[in-house]
Design an enzyme around this catalytic site. Structure first.
Site, PDB file in Angstrom:
ATOM      1  N   SER A  95       5.630  90.244 -69.868  1.00 25.87           N
ATOM      2  CA  SER A  95       5.639  88.785 -69.713  1.00 25.87           C
ATOM      3  C   SER A  95       4.336  88.163 -70.224  1.00 25.87           C
ATOM      4  O   SER A  95       4.349  87.072 -70.798  1.00 25.87           O
ATOM      5  CB  SER A  95       5.922  88.384 -68.257  1.00 25.87           C
ATOM      6  OG  SER A  95       4.827  88.643 -67.431  1.00 25.87           O
ATOM      7  N   ASN A  96       3.218  88.843 -70.056  1.00 26.28           N
ATOM      8  CA  ASN A  96       1.968  88.331 -70.645  1.00 26.28           C
ATOM      9  C   ASN A  96       2.023  88.367 -72.169  1.00 26.28           C
ATOM     10  O   ASN A  96       1.536  87.456 -72.839  1.00 26.28           O
ATOM     11  CB  ASN A  96       0.766  89.128 -70.128  1.00 26.28           C
ATOM     12  CG  ASN A  96       0.293  88.624 -68.785  1.00 26.28           C
ATOM     13  OD1 ASN A  96      -0.264  87.528 -68.693  1.00 26.28           O
ATOM     14  ND2 ASN A  96       0.541  89.391 -67.746  1.00 26.28           N
TER      15      ASN A  96
ATOM     16  N   ARG B  21      -2.306 102.820 -69.432  1.00 24.00           N
ATOM     17  CA  ARG B  21      -2.959 104.079 -69.797  1.00 24.00           C
ATOM     18  C   ARG B  21      -4.461 103.854 -69.770  1.00 24.00           C
ATOM     19  O   ARG B  21      -4.939 102.826 -70.272  1.00 24.00           O
ATOM     20  CB  ARG B  21      -2.599 104.509 -71.234  1.00 24.00           C
ATOM     21  CG  ARG B  21      -1.181 104.848 -71.469  1.00 24.00           C
ATOM     22  CD  ARG B  21      -0.720 106.102 -70.781  1.00 24.00           C
ATOM     23  NE  ARG B  21      -1.398 107.316 -71.217  1.00 24.00           N
ATOM     24  CZ  ARG B  21      -1.330 108.465 -70.529  1.00 24.00           C
ATOM     25  NH1 ARG B  21      -0.662 108.523 -69.400  1.00 24.00           N
ATOM     26  NH2 ARG B  21      -1.951 109.532 -70.972  1.00 24.00           N
TER      27      ARG B  21
ATOM     28  N   HIS C 227      -6.318  91.524 -65.788  1.00 20.54           N
ATOM     29  CA  HIS C 227      -6.226  92.262 -64.531  1.00 20.54           C
ATOM     30  C   HIS C 227      -5.806  91.281 -63.432  1.00 20.54           C
ATOM     31  O   HIS C 227      -6.379  90.186 -63.328  1.00 20.54           O
ATOM     32  CB  HIS C 227      -7.572  92.900 -64.194  1.00 20.54           C
ATOM     33  CG  HIS C 227      -7.525  93.736 -62.957  1.00 20.54           C
ATOM     34  ND1 HIS C 227      -6.905  94.967 -62.918  1.00 20.54           N
ATOM     35  CD2 HIS C 227      -7.979  93.503 -61.705  1.00 20.54           C
ATOM     36  CE1 HIS C 227      -7.003  95.462 -61.694  1.00 20.54           C
ATOM     37  NE2 HIS C 227      -7.644  94.586 -60.933  1.00 20.54           N
TER      38      HIS C 227
HETATM   39  C1  GAR Z   1       0.362  91.966 -65.072  1.00 17.13           C
HETATM   40  O1  GAR Z   1       0.326  91.418 -63.791  1.00 17.13           O
HETATM   41  C2  GAR Z   1      -1.006  92.480 -65.460  1.00 17.13           C
HETATM   42  O2  GAR Z   1      -2.043  91.689 -64.982  1.00 17.13           O
HETATM   43  C3  GAR Z   1      -1.012  93.832 -64.813  1.00 17.13           C
HETATM   44  O3  GAR Z   1       0.283  94.339 -65.028  1.00 17.13           O
HETATM   45  C4  GAR Z   1       1.193  93.249 -65.097  1.00 17.13           C
HETATM   46  C5  GAR Z   1       1.992  93.381 -66.369  1.00 17.13           C
HETATM   47  O4  GAR Z   1       3.019  92.465 -66.391  1.00 17.13           O
HETATM   48  N1  GAR Z   1      -2.008  94.681 -65.360  1.00 17.13           N
HETATM   49  C6  GAR Z   1      -2.625  95.628 -64.665  1.00 17.13           C
HETATM   50  O5  GAR Z   1      -2.400  95.860 -63.498  1.00 17.13           O
HETATM   51  C7  GAR Z   1      -3.660  96.412 -65.453  1.00 17.13           C
HETATM   52  N2  GAR Z   1      -4.435  97.214 -64.576  1.00 17.13           N
HETATM   53  P1  GAR Z   1       3.698  92.027 -67.755  1.00 17.13           P
HETATM   54  O6  GAR Z   1       4.138  93.329 -68.444  1.00 17.13           O
HETATM   55  O7  GAR Z   1       4.850  91.198 -67.355  1.00 17.13           O
HETATM   56  O8  GAR Z   1       2.671  91.289 -68.561  1.00 17.13           O
END
Ligand code: GAR
Length: 199
Positions: A15-16, A94, A112
């Site tokens: 989603s990001n 990873r 994060h």
């Molecule tokens: C997001 O909340 C991101 O901040 C987090 O994983 C999610 C991915 O969501 N990242 C971490 O925890 C990194 N340590 P997305 O695939 O929908 O963007």
């Protein structure tokens, strides 16, 4: 405009990544997403990126076993093949070696889901709730060897409500993630945020 060429690295739903792809559609946005790369061939985000017309590559980390650097060499080859200037980690689960981090220093961003330096690592929303935090949030930062550290580019907080569950809090944080990641990438692509070690 000389747009920066950006790769987004994902492991899941992306989603990001989609927020970055959407932002980059604007004519005046200083970056274009030229590649989405996943270490999981089944990542849902890969299909979403393809539907958006973005080149995708899956490099399964599993055949590389313990050899993280060999996996990263394959990653690095793809990034160079696509003449990538900046790399955005977006739910890329990873750990990266100092070899890769050194190679992309200052050009490697991560998001994060916490107000760093609070709650590094996993399960940030659960830990925020358990710790009785009044505010929680998200951070975009340059990647350095120590995980979830490195100079902060953009950070924003949300309130933690009395009746929050992990899911409701995660959703509130995610909505700001989708805003601050494109903002942070813009700052870096325009040269308004630069890597300065120790900040
Ligand atoms: C997001 O909340 C991101 O901040 C987090 O994983 C999610 C991915 O969501 N990242 C971490 O925890 C990194 N340590 P997305 O695939 O929908 O963007």
């Amino acid at each position: 405009m000389n747009k920066k060429r950006v790769a987004v690295l994902i492991s899941g739903r992306g989603s990001n990544m989609m927020a970055l792809i959407e932002a980059a559609k604007a004519k005046d946005y200083p970056a274009e997403i030229v590649l989405v790369l996943s270490n999981r061939p089944d990542a849902a985000g890969l299909t979403r990126a393809q539907d958006a017309g973005i080149a995708t590559v899956a490099i399964d980390h599993r055949p590389f076993g313990e050899d993280r650097e060999a996996f990263e060499h394959a990653l690095d080859d793809e990034l160079r093949r696509h003449r990538v200037d900046l790399v955005c980690l977006a739910g890329f689960m990873r750990l990266l070696t100092s070899w890769f981090i050194g190679r992309w220093r200052g050009r490697l961003l991560n998001i994060h889901p916490a107000l760093l330096p609070q709650f590094k690592g996993l399960h940030t929303h659960r830990r925020a709730l358990e710790g009785g935090a009044k505010r929680h949030g998200a951070t975009v930062h340059f990647v350095v060897e120590e995980s979830d550290s490195g100079p902060i580019i953009r950070q924003e907080s949300v309130p933690v409500l009395d009746d929050d569950t992990e899911e409701t809090l995660a959703a509130r944080v995610l909505s700001i993630e989708h805003r601050i990641y494109p903002e942070a990438l813009r700052m870096v692509a325009e040269g308004h945020a630069r890597f300065a070690p120790g900040t």
